[in-house]
Motif scaffolding. Structure first.
Motif, mmCIF file in Angstrom:
data_model
loop_
_atom_site.group_PDB
_atom_site.id
_atom_site.type_symbol
_atom_site.label_atom_id
_atom_site.label_comp_id
_atom_site.label_asym_id
_atom_site.label_seq_id
_atom_site.Cartn_x
_atom_site.Cartn_y
_atom_site.Cartn_z
ATOM 1 N N UNK A 39 0.874 -1.131 -0.067
ATOM 2 C CA UNK A 39 0.077 -0.133 0.232
ATOM 3 C C UNK A 39 1.152 1.185 -0.067
ATOM 4 N N UNK A 40 2.169 1.248 0.862
ATOM 5 C CA UNK A 40 2.757 2.247 0.811
ATOM 6 C C UNK A 40 3.586 2.621 -0.727
ATOM 7 N N UNK A 41 4.079 1.491 -1.080
ATOM 8 C CA UNK A 41 4.541 1.615 -2.585
ATOM 9 C C UNK A 41 3.705 2.062 -3.555
ATOM 10 N N UNK A 42 2.370 1.828 -3.333
ATOM 11 C CA UNK A 42 1.133 2.112 -4.267
ATOM 12 C C UNK A 42 0.928 3.647 -4.322
ATOM 13 N N UNK A 43 0.944 4.049 -2.762
ATOM 14 C CA UNK A 43 0.650 5.470 -2.641
ATOM 15 C C UNK A 43 1.969 6.263 -2.914
ATOM 16 N N UNK A 44 3.178 5.790 -2.901
ATOM 17 C CA UNK A 44 4.318 6.474 -3.146
ATOM 18 C C UNK A 44 4.347 6.806 -4.727
ATOM 19 N N UNK A 45 3.724 5.678 -5.556
ATOM 20 C CA UNK A 45 3.917 5.883 -7.055
ATOM 21 C C UNK A 45 2.758 6.916 -7.459
ATOM 22 N N UNK A 46 1.714 6.635 -6.662
ATOM 23 C CA UNK A 46 0.526 7.575 -7.025
ATOM 24 C C UNK A 46 1.072 9.108 -7.269
ATOM 25 N N UNK A 47 1.705 9.370 -5.859
ATOM 26 C CA UNK A 47 2.295 10.766 -5.903
ATOM 27 C C UNK A 47 3.279 11.196 -6.933
ATOM 28 N N UNK A 48 4.199 10.053 -7.058
ATOM 29 C CA UNK A 48 5.419 10.458 -7.812
ATOM 30 C C UNK A 48 5.481 9.628 -9.380
ATOM 31 N N UNK A 49 4.484 9.182 -9.529
ATOM 32 C CA UNK A 49 4.488 8.671 -10.909
ATOM 33 C C UNK A 49 3.147 9.073 -11.616
#
Lengths: 334, 127
Positions: A39-49
């Motif tokens: 979930x953290x990886x997904x949230x990070x990619x949402x913001x930064x990709x």
């Protein structure tokens, strides 16, 4: 993929560096619950990709109109009637390259898919017009069979093993953990046809950014940091009309240069390193995109980890590429 | 989205992939539009072996087109039959689902189609 502690951080802000470090730890260690890490990886990619591409879509698209020569050759080498998927198709620049095949593009960014659809329609109308006017369009077939849809690369809607080939260009390096990058390759391999006795299966062509970019102005090279935030300076409308740097000439290198125009090299001191020779206005917004820079051999390892077979691989202009096939053959299917 | 494309799509939910009910997706409340596309006979003939004919029959019926024959034509039959070529061209290449939904027959999830673009992004509980 640990963050280097000795080299100066290429990340533009300490909070971003912390985010990547935290993320890397979450992906590599078992102390975080897998679901939470995911979930953290997904949230990070949402913001930064994902959010970045939504915001920069028109500007990004304006700098992406020339296909990479090697990808173009791969597409033109497909037999007539082949069915191919372009996962992470962006503005759809590869969809009309070979008019004798069906190409379906998917992308996570709805804005880019909308641009790709307009482009496909234009192409279709232009070819229909050329055929109607008898200017030679008819011999090559006027109907360009292309389509686009919005989908996540880790949850693709394609019918399993239905494609003759898949391409995935400059996409997988945006996934922020190794497990997710390998899963993305696994999903590509699920799309392509399995091999049978006397017939090889479908192939997946994957391009990712290389860590080893010794000749590029970005200054990345062997031994450097692999997980980076790369700034995109969103140029104002007026500047956007100018042709991107490095696309005026001819030759195989130009498309690659064009592909990267609009991207500024990350530097430790400045959050927004401007495009050389172009003074950024204070009003130009800057977006930080996450990249994992692949080191030599890493892409092949990820293909094997995803259950694939490396058919061929190589390096072209700051990128590693691989042609992979599914390791299974048809009779081994469950 | 072209009817041709629908023949290569199944539900995006991973646990649905192994179920035969996840393919083809079923159009619901579909608003169709027809694009004027030049007929490319060779492309149609070449695509024919890649098309899942049973799924295409289902889709064709669900969209209100005349029933397709039980067996797909061979390449020779298709090349010799101008009407069938035209009909298949109209169905596969020209007919687009412009608005509506695509429904998975296994999990029941509905994917929206807006302005000709289907959206397969999943809510987090289905990923």
């Amino acid at each position: 993929m640990a963050i280097s502690s000795t080299a100066p951080s290429a990340l533009p802000s300490s909070s971003a560096a912390d985010a990547v470090a935290k993320l890397t730890a979450a992906g590599a260690e078992t102390e975080t619950e897998p679901a939470a890490a995911e979930a953290e990886a997904e949230a990070y990619e949402r913001t930064h990709v994902h959010c970045v591409y939504e915001a920069i879509a028109p500007h990004f698209s304006a700098t992406r109109y020339k296909p990479w020569p090697a990808v173009g050759s791969f597409l033109r080498a497909q037999p007539p009637g082949a069915v191919g998927f372009d996962v992470g198709c962006g503005n759809g620049k590869y969809l009309g390259v070979n008019p004798e095949i069906l190409m379906v593009g998917s992308d996570r960014s709805a804005s880019l898919v909308a641009l790709a659809r307009s482009r496909c329609k234009e192409l279709q109308n232009r070819q229909a017009g050329a055929a109607a006017a008898g200017t030679g369009g008819e011999a090559r077939g006027a109907a360009v069979a292309t389509d686009v849809l919005v989908a996540d690369g880790l949850s693709l809607p394609f019918r399993e093993h239905s494609a003759d080939f898949v391409i995935c260009v400059a996409v997988i390096h945006h996934m922020s953990t190794r497990a997710r990058r390998q899963d993305a390759i696994r999903q590509l391999l699920r799309c392509v046809k399995l091999g049978e006795a006397g017939r090889t299966g479908g192939q997946a062509l994957v391009y990712v950014w290389a860590l080893e970019q010794g000749t590029s102005r970005r200054g990345w090279d062997e031994g450097g940091e692999q997980d980076l935030l790369v700034p995109w300076v969103l140029k104002s409308q007026q500047k956007q009309q100018k042709p991107p740097k490095g696309v005026k000439g001819e030759g195989t290198g130009e498309a690659s240069a064009a592909d990267k125009s609009g991207e500024a090299p990350p530097t430790p001191a400045t959050a927004a390193a401007p495009e050389p020779g172009v003074a950024p206005s204070h009003t130009d917004p800057v977006f930080q995109r996450y990249y994992h820079l692949y080191r030599k051999g890493e892409l092949e390892q990820d293909v094997l980890a995803a259950g694939g077979v490396v058919v061929s691989s190589g390096y072209e202009r700051d990128n590693w590429w691989v042609v992979a096939a599914n390791g299974l053959v048809a009779h081994e299917r469950r | 989205m072209k009817v041709l494309t629908l023949n290569f799509l199944s539900c995006a939910v991973k646990s649905c992939k192994s179920s035969s009910d996840s393919f083809p997706l079923h159009p619901k409340d579909a608003e169709l539009v027809s694009d004027d596309v030049e007929l490319n006979q060779q492309l149609l003939v070449n695509l024919l072996p890649r098309i899942d004919w049973n799924a295409l029959r289902t889709t064709s019926t669900e969209l209100g087109f005349p029933q397709l024959p039980e067996q797909p034509p061979t390449a020779e039959e298709l090349q010799a039959d101008a009407k069938m070529l035209k009909d298949l061209h109209t169905l596969l290449m020209e007919t687009q689902i412009n608005e509506g939904k695509l429904v998975c027959g296994h999990c029941g999830h509905e994917y929206a189609v807006r302005e000709g673009i289907a959206n397969f992004l999943l809510p987090s509980h289905l990923v």
